[in-house]
Design a protein around this motif. Structure first.
Motif, PDB file in Angstrom:
ATOM      1  N   THR A 147       0.823  -1.209   0.000  1.00  0.00           N
ATOM      2  CA  THR A 147       0.000   0.000   0.000  1.00  0.00           C
ATOM      3  C   THR A 147       0.858   1.260   0.000  1.00  0.00           C
ATOM      4  O   THR A 147       0.376   2.344  -0.297  1.00  0.00           O
ATOM      5  CB  THR A 147      -0.902   0.051   1.248  1.00  0.00           C
ATOM      6  N   GLY A 148       2.132   1.104   0.372  1.00  0.00           N
ATOM      7  CA  GLY A 148       3.010   2.264   0.508  1.00  0.00           C
ATOM      8  C   GLY A 148       3.133   2.742   1.927  1.00  0.00           C
ATOM      9  O   GLY A 148       3.974   3.584   2.239  1.00  0.00           O
ATOM     10  N   SER A 149       2.300   2.230   2.814  1.00  0.00           N
ATOM     11  CA  SER A 149       2.329   2.691   4.201  1.00  0.00           C
ATOM     12  C   SER A 149       3.431   2.017   5.010  1.00  0.00           C
ATOM     13  O   SER A 149       3.898   2.565   6.007  1.00  0.00           O
ATOM     14  CB  SER A 149       0.982   2.448   4.881  1.00  0.00           C
ATOM     15  N   HIS A 150       3.850   0.821   4.593  1.00  0.00           N
ATOM     16  CA  HIS A 150       4.871   0.101   5.357  1.00  0.00           C
ATOM     17  C   HIS A 150       6.261   0.659   5.048  1.00  0.00           C
ATOM     18  O   HIS A 150       6.545   1.072   3.929  1.00  0.00           O
ATOM     19  CB  HIS A 150       4.834  -1.396   5.027  1.00  0.00           C
ATOM     20  N   GLU A 151       7.124   0.656   6.065  1.00  0.00           N
ATOM     21  CA  GLU A 151       8.472   1.210   5.915  1.00  0.00           C
ATOM     22  C   GLU A 151       9.236   0.563   4.772  1.00  0.00           C
ATOM     23  O   GLU A 151       9.987   1.238   4.047  1.00  0.00           O
ATOM     24  CB  GLU A 151       9.268   1.047   7.213  1.00  0.00           C
ATOM     25  N   THR A 152       9.067  -0.738   4.588  1.00  0.00           N
ATOM     26  CA  THR A 152       9.836  -1.431   3.552  1.00  0.00           C
ATOM     27  C   THR A 152       9.473  -0.934   2.148  1.00  0.00           C
ATOM     28  O   THR A 152      10.340  -0.808   1.280  1.00  0.00           O
ATOM     29  CB  THR A 152       9.617  -2.947   3.634  1.00  0.00           C
ATOM     30  N   THR A 153       8.180  -0.660   1.934  1.00  0.00           N
ATOM     31  CA  THR A 153       7.752  -0.161   0.625  1.00  0.00           C
ATOM     32  C   THR A 153       8.262   1.259   0.393  1.00  0.00           C
ATOM     33  O   THR A 153       8.728   1.597  -0.700  1.00  0.00           O
ATOM     34  CB  THR A 153       6.220  -0.195   0.511  1.00  0.00           C
ATOM     35  N   LYS A 154       8.196   2.089   1.411  1.00  0.00           N
ATOM     36  CA  LYS A 154       8.716   3.448   1.281  1.00  0.00           C
ATOM     37  C   LYS A 154      10.201   3.441   0.967  1.00  0.00           C
ATOM     38  O   LYS A 154      10.685   4.203   0.110  1.00  0.00           O
ATOM     39  CB  LYS A 154       8.458   4.226   2.575  1.00  0.00           C
ATOM     40  N   LEU A 155      10.948   2.584   1.649  1.00  0.00           N
ATOM     41  CA  LEU A 155      12.395   2.498   1.406  1.00  0.00           C
ATOM     42  C   LEU A 155      12.677   2.085  -0.038  1.00  0.00           C
ATOM     43  O   LEU A 155      13.539   2.677  -0.706  1.00  0.00           O
ATOM     44  CB  LEU A 155      13.022   1.494   2.371  1.00  0.00           C
ATOM     45  N   ALA A 156      11.968   1.072  -0.525  1.00  0.00           N
ATOM     46  CA  ALA A 156      12.183   0.612  -1.892  1.00  0.00           C
ATOM     47  C   ALA A 156      11.861   1.708  -2.904  1.00  0.00           C
ATOM     48  O   ALA A 156      12.598   1.911  -3.883  1.00  0.00           O
ATOM     49  CB  ALA A 156      11.335  -0.628  -2.164  1.00  0.00           C
ATOM     50  N   LEU A 157      10.771   2.434  -2.677  1.00  0.00           N
ATOM     51  CA  LEU A 157      10.390   3.514  -3.596  1.00  0.00           C
ATOM     52  C   LEU A 157      11.427   4.633  -3.605  1.00  0.00           C
ATOM     53  O   LEU A 157      11.791   5.156  -4.667  1.00  0.00           O
ATOM     54  CB  LEU A 157       9.019   4.061  -3.205  1.00  0.00           C
ATOM     55  N   GLN A 158      11.912   5.000  -2.442  1.00  0.00           N
ATOM     56  CA  GLN A 158      12.918   6.065  -2.367  1.00  0.00           C
ATOM     57  C   GLN A 158      14.217   5.654  -3.039  1.00  0.00           C
ATOM     58  O   GLN A 158      14.857   6.462  -3.719  1.00  0.00           O
ATOM     59  CB  GLN A 158      13.144   6.452  -0.914  1.00  0.00           C
ATOM     60  N   LEU A 159      14.623   4.393  -2.868  1.00  0.00           N
ATOM     61  CA  LEU A 159      15.850   3.925  -3.510  1.00  0.00           C
ATOM     62  C   LEU A 159      15.677   3.801  -5.021  1.00  0.00           C
ATOM     63  O   LEU A 159      16.618   4.073  -5.783  1.00  0.00           O
ATOM     64  CB  LEU A 159      16.275   2.594  -2.898  1.00  0.00           C
ATOM     65  N   LEU A 160      14.494   3.407  -5.465  1.00  0.00           N
ATOM     66  CA  LEU A 160      14.223   3.405  -6.910  1.00  0.00           C
ATOM     67  C   LEU A 160      14.344   4.806  -7.483  1.00  0.00           C
ATOM     68  O   LEU A 160      14.908   5.017  -8.567  1.00  0.00           O
ATOM     69  CB  LEU A 160      12.809   2.877  -7.173  1.00  0.00           C
ATOM     70  N   GLU A 161      13.818   5.754  -6.767  1.00  0.00           N
ATOM     71  CA  GLU A 161      13.883   7.151  -7.194  1.00  0.00           C
ATOM     72  C   GLU A 161      15.328   7.616  -7.321  1.00  0.00           C
ATOM     73  O   GLU A 161      15.685   8.368  -8.238  1.00  0.00           O
ATOM     74  CB  GLU A 161      13.130   8.012  -6.187  1.00  0.00           C
ATOM     75  N   ILE A 162      16.182   7.158  -6.415  1.00  0.00           N
ATOM     76  CA  ILE A 162      17.607   7.502  -6.458  1.00  0.00           C
ATOM     77  C   ILE A 162      18.300   6.808  -7.632  1.00  0.00           C
ATOM     78  O   ILE A 162      19.128   7.407  -8.331  1.00  0.00           O
ATOM     79  CB  ILE A 162      18.291   7.113  -5.133  1.00  0.00           C
ATOM     80  N   GLY A 163      17.950   5.538  -7.864  1.00  0.00           N
ATOM     81  CA  GLY A 163      18.686   4.738  -8.834  1.00  0.00           C
ATOM     82  C   GLY A 163      18.308   4.953 -10.280  1.00  0.00           C
ATOM     83  O   GLY A 163      19.140   4.800 -11.178  1.00  0.00           O
ATOM     84  N   LEU A 164      17.055   5.307 -10.558  1.00  0.00           N
ATOM     85  CA  LEU A 164      16.605   5.425 -11.941  1.00  0.00           C
ATOM     86  C   LEU A 164      16.838   6.826 -12.496  1.00  0.00           C
ATOM     87  O   LEU A 164      16.541   7.811 -11.830  1.00  0.00           O
ATOM     88  CB  LEU A 164      15.115   5.089 -12.042  1.00  0.00           C
ATOM     89  N   VAL A 165      17.348   6.869 -13.709  1.00  0.00           N
ATOM     90  CA  VAL A 165      17.526   8.158 -14.394  1.00  0.00           C
ATOM     91  C   VAL A 165      16.635   8.256 -15.626  1.00  0.00           C
ATOM     92  O   VAL A 165      16.450   9.328 -16.188  1.00  0.00           O
ATOM     93  CB  VAL A 165      19.000   8.370 -14.799  1.00  0.00           C
ATOM     94  N   GLY A 166      16.070   7.127 -16.053  1.00  0.00           N
ATOM     95  CA  GLY A 166      15.195   7.106 -17.223  1.00  0.00           C
ATOM     96  C   GLY A 166      15.760   6.229 -18.316  1.00  0.00           C
ATOM     97  O   GLY A 166      16.973   6.214 -18.546  1.00  0.00           O
ATOM     98  N   GLY A 167      14.884   5.473 -18.960  1.00  0.00           N
ATOM     99  CA  GLY A 167      15.293   4.629 -20.070  1.00  0.00           C
ATOM    100  C   GLY A 167      15.714   3.224 -19.684  1.00  0.00           C
ATOM    101  O   GLY A 167      16.067   2.419 -20.558  1.00  0.00           O
ATOM    102  N   GLU A 168      15.649   2.878 -18.377  1.00  0.00           N
ATOM    103  CA  GLU A 168      16.116   1.567 -17.938  1.00  0.00           C
ATOM    104  C   GLU A 168      15.073   0.468 -18.180  1.00  0.00           C
ATOM    105  O   GLU A 168      13.878   0.723 -18.238  1.00  0.00           O
ATOM    106  CB  GLU A 168      16.442   1.583 -16.431  1.00  0.00           C
ATOM    107  N   SER A 169      15.574  -0.750 -18.273  1.00  0.00           N
ATOM    108  CA  SER A 169      14.725  -1.938 -18.235  1.00  0.00           C
ATOM    109  C   SER A 169      14.727  -2.447 -16.803  1.00  0.00           C
ATOM    110  O   SER A 169      15.773  -2.484 -16.146  1.00  0.00           O
ATOM    111  CB  SER A 169      15.239  -3.009 -19.192  1.00  0.00           C
ATOM    112  N   VAL A 170      13.539  -2.831 -16.294  1.00  0.00           N
ATOM    113  CA  VAL A 170      13.377  -3.133 -14.871  1.00  0.00           C
ATOM    114  C   VAL A 170      12.601  -4.427 -14.684  1.00  0.00           C
ATOM    115  O   VAL A 170      11.640  -4.693 -15.415  1.00  0.00           O
ATOM    116  CB  VAL A 170      12.631  -1.983 -14.146  1.00  0.00           C
ATOM    117  N   ILE A 171      13.013  -5.219 -13.691  1.00  0.00           N
ATOM    118  CA  ILE A 171      12.220  -6.359 -13.213  1.00  0.00           C
ATOM    119  C   ILE A 171      11.869  -6.103 -11.756  1.00  0.00           C
ATOM    120  O   ILE A 171      12.736  -5.785 -10.944  1.00  0.00           O
ATOM    121  CB  ILE A 171      12.990  -7.691 -13.330  1.00  0.00           C
ATOM    122  N   ASP A 172      10.583  -6.265 -11.425  1.00  0.00           N
ATOM    123  CA  ASP A 172      10.108  -6.151 -10.048  1.00  0.00           C
ATOM    124  C   ASP A 172       9.736  -7.542  -9.569  1.00  0.00           C
ATOM    125  O   ASP A 172       8.805  -8.162 -10.087  1.00  0.00           O
ATOM    126  CB  ASP A 172       8.908  -5.203  -9.984  1.00  0.00           C
TER     127      ASP A 172
END
Length: 238
Positions: free
Chosen positions: A80-105
């Motif tokens: 849902t985004g409310s749990h700490e683990t989901t927030k951490l993953a989203l913030q790190l994705l935001e740091i790591g992605l610059v655009g144009g990448e291929s991604v597996i979740d």
């Protein structure tokens, strides 16, 4: 005549004495329990660039055009985004992605990380989950974000049987499931590719770092919220 409680407690310190409570029961008021939880799920601030909004709030909030807004109806799926683990993953994705990448979740659940990757500019996103019964919820959330047909989603146990080369792999799952994923992620990442992990409890943090280093990953960033940690690691160590 002494009661059982009095006999038991006689001579014991107060903090060791038992207390016997009365049990009461009654008929609950009629309620729609499947949707009652929605009253407690409110918009979630992830970062200064990203918010998560429950779909039933879409028409009642004013969207910030400077942010990526993710709309979710999580149903029975995790994320849902409310749990700490989901927030951490989203913030790190935001740091790591610059655009144009291929991604597996991996372990996509509600699909929130896959949606975020696409909104952050990923060119191609694939999402896998072991539980095939929740994938209809995942696909529904893709559609809520105008991403219907743009993210490939299917049932799979971590990356078993997957042999490809992508720029980014992300997984927000439990430590015991992350462990066998590490060598699989290494095989499926391009040189210098990024691995974003979350779901790491504080007592497993050092063990995860050791495991990553043993599999030729370099930890570039490690964030925490309370007792939970997320890691951004890069394939190949200097």
């Amino acid at each position: 005549m002494k009661t059982y409680q009095t006999n038991y407690n006689e001579g014991l310190p107060e903090d060791q004495q038992i207390v016997i409570y009365d049990i009461q029961f009654g008929e609950l008021e009629e309620n729609d329990w499947e949707t009652a939880w929605q009253a407690y799920y409110e918009p979630i601030h992830i970062s200064r660039f990203m918010d998560i909004v429950p779909i039933w709030e879409k028409d009642t909030i004013e969207q910030d055009p400077s942010k990526y807004t993710i709309f979710l109806d999580p149903g029975m799926a995790f994320g849902t985004g409310s749990h700490e683990t989901t927030k951490l993953a989203l913030q790190l994705l935001e740091i790591g992605l610059v655009g144009g990448e291929s991604v597996i979740d991996v372990g996509t659940g509600s699909g929130v990380l896959a949606i975020a990757a696409k909104k952050l500019g990923a060119s191609a996103v694939r999402a896998y989950d072991y539980d095939g019964s929740i994938l209809s919820i995942t696909e529904q959330n893709f559609a809520l974000n105008d991403l219907e047909g743009e993210i490939e989603v299917s049932q799979n146990n971590i990356l078993n049987g997957i042999h490809t080369q992508v720029d980014v792999i992300t997984a927000n799952i439990l430590f015991d499931i992350l462990t066998p994923l590490i060598p699989q992620a290494y095989e499926n990442l391009k040189d210098n590719g990024i691995l974003v992990l979350s779901g790491i409890f504080h007592d497993k943090k050092d063990e995860m770092v050791t495991l990553l280093e043993a599999n030729d990953f370099e930890v570039e960033q490690m964030n925490n919220m309370g007792e939970w940690f997320g890691i951004l690691a890069r394939k190949g160590r200097e």
